[in-house]
Design an enzyme around this catalytic site. Structure first.
Site, PDB file in Angstrom:
ATOM      1  N   ASP A 190       3.815 -48.731 -45.269  1.00 42.15           N
ATOM      2  CA  ASP A 190       3.343 -48.074 -44.054  1.00 42.15           C
ATOM      3  C   ASP A 190       2.432 -49.000 -43.246  1.00 42.15           C
ATOM      4  O   ASP A 190       1.401 -49.452 -43.732  1.00 42.15           O
ATOM      5  CB  ASP A 190       2.588 -46.790 -44.417  1.00 42.15           C
ATOM      6  N   SER A 198       3.672 -42.847 -38.055  1.00 42.68           N
ATOM      7  CA  SER A 198       4.278 -42.526 -39.348  1.00 42.68           C
ATOM      8  C   SER A 198       5.189 -41.309 -39.280  1.00 42.68           C
ATOM      9  O   SER A 198       6.253 -41.285 -39.905  1.00 42.68           O
ATOM     10  CB  SER A 198       3.183 -42.309 -40.400  1.00 42.68           C
ATOM     11  N   ARG A 248      -8.696 -44.458 -33.214  1.00 46.74           N
ATOM     12  CA  ARG A 248      -7.891 -44.837 -34.383  1.00 46.74           C
ATOM     13  C   ARG A 248      -6.486 -45.235 -33.941  1.00 46.74           C
ATOM     14  O   ARG A 248      -5.964 -46.262 -34.361  1.00 46.74           O
ATOM     15  CB  ARG A 248      -7.845 -43.675 -35.377  1.00 46.74           C
ATOM     16  N   ASP A 249      -5.887 -44.413 -33.097  1.00 44.65           N
ATOM     17  CA  ASP A 249      -4.608 -44.766 -32.478  1.00 44.65           C
ATOM     18  C   ASP A 249      -4.831 -45.391 -31.103  1.00 44.65           C
ATOM     19  O   ASP A 249      -3.872 -45.628 -30.360  1.00 44.65           O
ATOM     20  CB  ASP A 249      -3.725 -43.521 -32.352  1.00 44.65           C
ATOM     21  N   ARG A 252      -7.170 -34.679 -43.101  1.00 45.19           N
ATOM     22  CA  ARG A 252      -5.987 -34.092 -43.742  1.00 45.19           C
ATOM     23  C   ARG A 252      -5.993 -34.320 -45.252  1.00 45.19           C
ATOM     24  O   ARG A 252      -4.999 -34.065 -45.926  1.00 45.19           O
ATOM     25  CB  ARG A 252      -4.709 -34.694 -43.137  1.00 45.19           C
ATOM     26  N   ARG A 299       1.206 -32.746 -33.096  1.00 44.81           N
ATOM     27  CA  ARG A 299       1.483 -33.162 -34.476  1.00 44.81           C
ATOM     28  C   ARG A 299       0.663 -32.303 -35.430  1.00 44.81           C
ATOM     29  O   ARG A 299      -0.537 -32.114 -35.237  1.00 44.81           O
ATOM     30  CB  ARG A 299       1.161 -34.642 -34.655  1.00 44.81           C
ATOM     31  N   ARG A 337      -2.702 -33.239 -39.074  1.00 42.65           N
ATOM     32  CA  ARG A 337      -4.162 -33.345 -38.973  1.00 42.65           C
ATOM     33  C   ARG A 337      -4.801 -32.128 -38.287  1.00 42.65           C
ATOM     34  O   ARG A 337      -5.969 -32.171 -37.928  1.00 42.65           O
ATOM     35  CB  ARG A 337      -4.549 -34.642 -38.271  1.00 42.65           C
ATOM     36  N   HIS A 384      -6.250 -49.229 -40.134  1.00 43.07           N
ATOM     37  CA  HIS A 384      -6.938 -48.376 -39.152  1.00 43.07           C
ATOM     38  C   HIS A 384      -8.453 -48.567 -39.164  1.00 43.07           C
ATOM     39  O   HIS A 384      -9.131 -48.170 -38.218  1.00 43.07           O
ATOM     40  CB  HIS A 384      -6.616 -46.906 -39.411  1.00 43.07           C
TER      41      HIS A 384
END
Length: 506
Positions: free
Chosen positions: A12, A63, A151-152, A188, A253, A256, A394
């Site tokens: 990943d 992911s 983070r993203d 999560r 999504r 989370r 991350h």
């Protein structure tokens, strides 16, 4: 080819970066097993972002997206792209209408909570502002519970996102009520204390108070606290959720948002739960939560898992906590229950604050169980995910990322050895998106914590096999060809095998 078993090893966040770049944790670590398989087995590169995985052009993969494309064997139009196309015309959505009517009849406040970010991985701030504006047009007061990314996206992009978002909220009675870093609001991994801290700010206004969101963020930046880790805070005179109010969960999504949604609905051991009148989510989250949603899920026929089941073969999914949902729920394209003959193994992720503190995570424990299962030769398909490159990537900590790469490489050597000792077994090594190959943003002079647009590797442990470049949706057809199984018509991907002479596992 006489292959009876395929081990699909998903590293990943392991993308194809610039070799010998000082910010490439893979080349810096110089992992020996990786170097060996890259030099000795057929390989190609796969696109894992943008239109090739069903996202808008230029959008980084993630992911969820990666595993859905791999598991379905087709390009899956993703939630981000779908909502972009449809959100302008959602006024007639039955569930949204019901939600609005309930608020109007009770004179309630609409609480929209979600990730105010332009990252496009879990949400998009334009979706949230569009929802806020459409609801406020009905004379309903709207408050925003803004989760910050970092983070993203770049670690300190939250200030700019909040400034842009504030300008986009046109309603006179719409404002930001709370702010929380996603570390708290979007956990999560059962770190319930984090989720509860965010929940108490949202539900009861139980958190430090600040005049406005921008000054709160600036104060945190001055103390070297970036977006993801900003503690929950109340903005202005916000007082909490009232019984007549409604809650709208704006992340598309699910993974989370499950913990926060569970507390909101009183489905945890947390005793003090705020009452509210109605709830709605952007997409379907989880069956047992029973939350109405705006955009219904897309159904998928003839996925890889389904095809393995149809051929009366066994399959295994194994990952640690952080990526367990990806090799099960997302790989199976939203199917929660296992297929017949599908075994699932969850290895608990370590309980550390951030994974740069333990870069190996639970990879060694996972590998021990995986090797045992490979030797059993029970399964036609084994899907394993190594979370380390992504989760440590991350953090932006390059030294820790290098340690993560070496830990995974050590595990990869053990997996390869097990495959070699097992008859008629092939190993595929690939990734769902890039991350760890780019650990610093030189343009912005800041750690790079997000995914990348880089292609990902695809390597097969078969001799005399030639591969072509492709995209993630081509992996499932390739696996089926290796196993000698006919590809279903619903799979629009194509096998990556361009030429076979005399292939045998090695």
């Amino acid at each position: 080819m006489n292959i009876k078993s395929v081990v699909l090893c998903i590293l990943d966040g392991w993308g194809n970066g610039i070799e010998n770049n000082k910010y490439n944790a893979i080349s810096n670590a110089n992992p020996p097993c990786w170097q060996y398989i890259s030099s000795n087995y057929p390989k190609c590169s796969l696109s894992a972002c943008g239109a090739d995985v069903g996202l808008p052009g230029g959008q980084i993969g993630n992911s969820e997206v990666g595993h859905m494309n791999i598991g379905s064997g087709r390009v899956v139009i993703q939630s981000l792209q779908r909502i972009n196309q449809e959100i302008g015309t959602i006024e007639n959505n039955v569930n949204l209408q019901s939600f609005i009517n309930d608020l109007k009849s009770k004179n309630g406040v609409c609480h929209i909570m979600g990730l105010v970010s332009d990252g496009g991985v879990h949400s998009h701030q334009k979706h949230i502002s569009t929802l806020a504006n459409k609801i406020s047009q009905h004379g309903i007061k709207v408050v925003i519970h803004a989760f910050l990314d970092g983070r993203d996206t770049l670690p300190n992009s939250g200030k700019k996102c909040i400034q842009e978002f504030t300008k986009s909220i046109k309603g006179n009675d719409t404002r930001i009520a709370t702010v929380s870093g996603r570390y708290y609001a979007m956990d999560r991994d059962n770190r319930w204390k984090r989720t509860i801290e965010a929940y108490e700010a949202i539900a009861f206004a139980k958190a430090p108070c600040h005049d406005n969101a921008v000054s709160l963020i600036e104060n945190n930046y001055q103390n070297n606290i970036t977006d993801e880790f900003i503690r929950p805070a109340v903005i202005g005179d916000y007082q909490g959720i009232k019984p007549e109010d409604g809650v709208l969960l704006a992340n598309f999504r699910a993974d989370r948002m499950i913990q926060l949604a569970s507390i909101l609905l009183g489905k945890t051991d947390y005793a003090k739960v705020a009452k509210f009148s109605s709830i709605l989510s952007m997409m379907k989250y989880k069956e047992d939560l029973k939350i109405p949603y705006i955009f219904p899920p897309t159904s998928f026929a003839d996925t890889l898992g389904q095809t393995i089941e149809d051929n009366k073969l066994r399959q295994l999914r194994i990952a640690e906590t952080e990526k367990y949902a990806h090799v099960t729920f997302f790989f199976n394209c939203g199917k929660e229950e296992p297929f017949s003959g599908e075994e699932r193994i969850l290895i608990p992720s370590p309980k550390v604050q951030t994974y740069d503190l333990q870069p190996e995570m639970s990879a060694f424990e996972l590998t021990e169980k995986l090797v045992e299962k490979i030797h059993s030769q029970e399964f036609a398909l084994i899907v394993v995910n190594y979370a380390n490159p992504d989760m440590v990537g991350h953090t932006g900590n390059i030294k820790a990322a290098e340690k993560a790469v070496l830990a995974v490489d050590d595990c990869l050597a053990k997996v390869l050895n097990a495959v070699k000792k097992s008859s008629n077994t092939a190993l595929i090594v690939t990734a769902d998106h890039g991350n760890v190959e780019c650990m610093f943003d030189e343009e912005n002079n800041t750690p790079h914590t997000a995914h990348t647009l880089n292609k990902v590797p695809f390597i097969v442990s078969c001799d005399n096999l030639k591969l072509r470049d492709g995209r993630l949706s081509d992996i499932a057809p390739t696996i089926l060809q290796l196993l000698g199984i006919k590809k279903p018509n619903e799979m629009t991907g194509s096998s990556l095998i361009s030429c076979i002479t005399l292939c045998h596992s090695s």
